[in-house]
Scaffold this active site. Structure first.
Site, PDB file in Angstrom:
ATOM      1  N   HIS A  99       0.620  -1.418   0.027  1.00 13.16           N
ATOM      2  CA  HIS A  99       0.101  -0.131  -0.102  1.00 13.16           C
ATOM      3  C   HIS A  99       0.868   1.089  -0.035  1.00 13.16           C
ATOM      4  O   HIS A  99       1.897   1.469   0.504  1.00 13.16           O
ATOM      5  CB  HIS A  99      -1.131  -0.286   1.400  1.00 13.16           C
ATOM      6  CG  HIS A  99       0.304   0.213   2.330  1.00 13.16           C
ATOM      7  ND1 HIS A  99       0.393  -0.865   3.332  1.00 13.16           N
ATOM      8  CD2 HIS A  99       0.105   1.373   3.431  1.00 13.16           C
ATOM      9  CE1 HIS A  99       0.962  -0.812   3.850  1.00 13.16           C
ATOM     10  NE2 HIS A  99       0.620   0.457   4.253  1.00 13.16           N
ATOM     11  N   ASP A 101       0.593   4.949   1.942  1.00 11.37           N
ATOM     12  CA  ASP A 101      -0.324   5.332   2.862  1.00 11.37           C
ATOM     13  C   ASP A 101      -1.721   6.251   2.848  1.00 11.37           C
ATOM     14  O   ASP A 101      -1.441   7.168   2.131  1.00 11.37           O
ATOM     15  CB  ASP A 101       0.808   6.297   4.303  1.00 11.37           C
ATOM     16  CG  ASP A 101       1.758   4.810   4.799  1.00 11.37           C
ATOM     17  OD1 ASP A 101       1.007   3.876   5.321  1.00 11.37           O
ATOM     18  OD2 ASP A 101       2.503   5.406   5.153  1.00 11.37           O
ATOM     19  N   HIS A 254       4.074   0.445  -0.199  1.00 14.04           N
ATOM     20  CA  HIS A 254       5.742  -0.856   0.954  1.00 14.04           C
ATOM     21  C   HIS A 254       4.867  -1.777   1.139  1.00 14.04           C
ATOM     22  O   HIS A 254       3.460  -1.874   1.470  1.00 14.04           O
ATOM     23  CB  HIS A 254       5.905   0.424   2.245  1.00 14.04           C
ATOM     24  CG  HIS A 254       5.265   0.989   2.831  1.00 14.04           C
ATOM     25  ND1 HIS A 254       4.659   2.449   2.788  1.00 14.04           N
ATOM     26  CD2 HIS A 254       4.719   1.405   4.111  1.00 14.04           C
ATOM     27  CE1 HIS A 254       3.724   2.749   3.367  1.00 14.04           C
ATOM     28  NE2 HIS A 254       3.927   2.539   4.088  1.00 14.04           N
ATOM     29  N   ARG A 269       4.656   5.887  13.968  1.00 13.46           N
ATOM     30  CA  ARG A 269       5.052   6.440  12.295  1.00 13.46           C
ATOM     31  C   ARG A 269       4.147   8.114  12.686  1.00 13.46           C
ATOM     32  O   ARG A 269       3.577   8.460  13.084  1.00 13.46           O
ATOM     33  CB  ARG A 269       3.931   6.235  11.101  1.00 13.46           C
ATOM     34  CG  ARG A 269       4.189   6.370   9.817  1.00 13.46           C
ATOM     35  CD  ARG A 269       3.186   5.714   8.652  1.00 13.46           C
ATOM     36  NE  ARG A 269       1.833   6.397   9.336  1.00 13.46           N
ATOM     37  CZ  ARG A 269       0.791   5.617   8.510  1.00 13.46           C
ATOM     38  NH1 ARG A 269       0.554   4.798   7.781  1.00 13.46           N
ATOM     39  NH2 ARG A 269      -0.269   6.378   8.645  1.00 13.46           N
TER      40      ARG A 269
HETATM   41  O1  LIG Z   1       5.134  -1.908  10.079  1.00  9.66           O
HETATM   42  C1  LIG Z   1       6.199  -1.334   9.175  1.00  9.66           C
HETATM   43  O2  LIG Z   1       7.089  -1.331   8.804  1.00  9.66           O
HETATM   44  C2  LIG Z   1       5.192  -0.586   8.289  1.00  9.66           C
HETATM   45  C3  LIG Z   1       3.495  -0.193   8.485  1.00  9.66           C
HETATM   46  C4  LIG Z   1       2.968   0.686   8.096  1.00  9.66           C
HETATM   47  O3  LIG Z   1       2.597   0.231   6.574  1.00  9.66           O
HETATM   48  C5  LIG Z   1       3.850   2.116   8.292  1.00  9.66           C
HETATM   49  O4  LIG Z   1       4.024   2.924   9.033  1.00  9.66           O
HETATM   50  O5  LIG Z   1       2.954   2.953   7.354  1.00  9.66           O
HETATM   51 FE   LIG Z   2       2.018   2.083   5.738  1.00 11.06          FE
END
Ligand SMILES: O=C(O)CCC(=O)C(=O)O
Ligand SMILES: [Fe+2]
Length: 318
Positions: A99, A101, A254, A269
């Site tokens: 995806h 974000d 990602h 995040r």
């Molecule tokens: O857990 C992760 O490494 C990425 C998770 C994710 O999709 C994000 O932080 O946007």
């Molecule tokens: Fe993400």
């Protein structure tokens, strides 16, 4: 301002670079920050090891250098922070689906900054894909087709099918995640506002391509997705606690690999406000619908268990 100011080490030939000898903070010098910004446009995702000093406040302060911060539209922020989304594996937070974000939002974030807090002994890597390179890899006839495609993105998709689980936790999480339903039409190809590159705007929030019957849409999406996720266009990061990754959310997708079983993993995040995508023929993404389900009693007080579950399971569809 240039890359020469940085101790920069590309991780692959097509995406990702590690920058060493920089201590991230809200006080980063203008020149260093400018060079990092330029590097992000080129490498799409940057990695910084050993940033344990940052903490939540430091992460937010550093993020503020990039632009306005935005909290997740539906998932409550981590207590004591203005914008942090915490993804904790104990509560099922595992974003193992490709995806970009928050693409269900019309002006989805331009960048995300992720800090590893608890890392499994083995596993829990994250993979990023370069969606500008994916576009370049398309045969010319497919580029032309993609240039004219539009897709409906929503946070209200079939979670159980996507994550191959039907757990009670996932159901509850879905309720929070979709307490407000967003629907946005984005061009499948957007022109990057800073680099002018064409990038593919796809990923798990896509419900369907506009103007195609559902089965055809599914076939076409599968074809386009295969260009995004081919291994040649990806970089995989083996986390250590204290690492920070920053990605250009306009030029990447990602996937957080869910291969660490019961081991604990926590990441946090922050996202930076983005702009409305523009297609190759100059048309802007369209927000169709923002439907608040609060009246239907789906709204959850921030302190409740369910809100906690939502904030800590947010990874599955972040
Ligand atoms: O857990 C992760 O490494 C990425 C998770 C994710 O999709 C994000 O932080 O946007
Ligand atoms: Fe993400």
């Amino acid at each position: 301002m240039s890359e020469a100011l940085l101790d920069l080490h590309p991780v692959t030939g097509r995406i990702g670079a590690e920058i060493r000898d920089v201590r991230l903070s809200g006080d980063l010098g203008k020149e260093t920050f400018g060079a990092i910004r330029q590097a992000l446009l080129k490498y799409k995702v940057l990695f910084f090891r050993g940033q344990q000093h940052l903490g939540d406040a430091g992460q937010e302060a550093f993020a503020r250098l990039w632009g306005d911060l935005v909290a997740h539209p539906t998932v409550p922020v981590r207590d004591g922070t203005g914008y942090l989304l915490e993804l904790d594996s104990v509560h099922g937070g595992r974003a193992n689906s490709w995806h970009t974000d928050v693409t269900f939002d019309q002006a989805y974030p331009q960048a995300s900054i992720l800090r590893a807090v608890v890392v499994p002994h083995a596993g829990g890597d994250t993979v990023w894909a370069n969606t500008a390179q994916a576009y370049l890899d398309l045969p010319p006839a497919l580029q032309q087709l993609a240039d004219n495609l539009w897709a409906l993105h929503t946070n209200d998709y079939d979670y159980a099918a996507r994550f191959n689980t039907d757990s009670a936790g996932l159901k509850r999480y879905r309720e929070i995640f979709t307490s407000t339903i967003y629907e946005t039409e984005h061009p499948v190809v957007r022109v990057h506002p800073e680099t002018g590159e064409r990038t593919l705007v796809l990923g798990h929030f896509v419900k369907k391509l506009l103007g195609y019957p559902t089965p055809d849409s599914a076939h076409l999406l599968k074809l386009l997705d295969s260009y995004v996720t081919r291994l040649e266009n990806t970089v995989r990061w083996r986390w250590s606690a204290g690492d920070v990754a920053i990605w250009d959310n306009r030029a990447t997708q990602h996937y957080a690999i869910n291969d660490y079983g019961d081991q604990h993993r926590v990441v946090r995040r922050v996202t930076i406000a983005g702009d409305v995508p523009v297609s190759v023929d100059g048309r802007r993404s369209v927000s169709l619908n923002v439907k608040n389900k609060a009246q239907d009693d789906v709204r959850v007080p921030a302190s409740s268990d369910a809100a906690h579950a939502a904030s800590s399971t947010a990874a599955v569809a972040s």
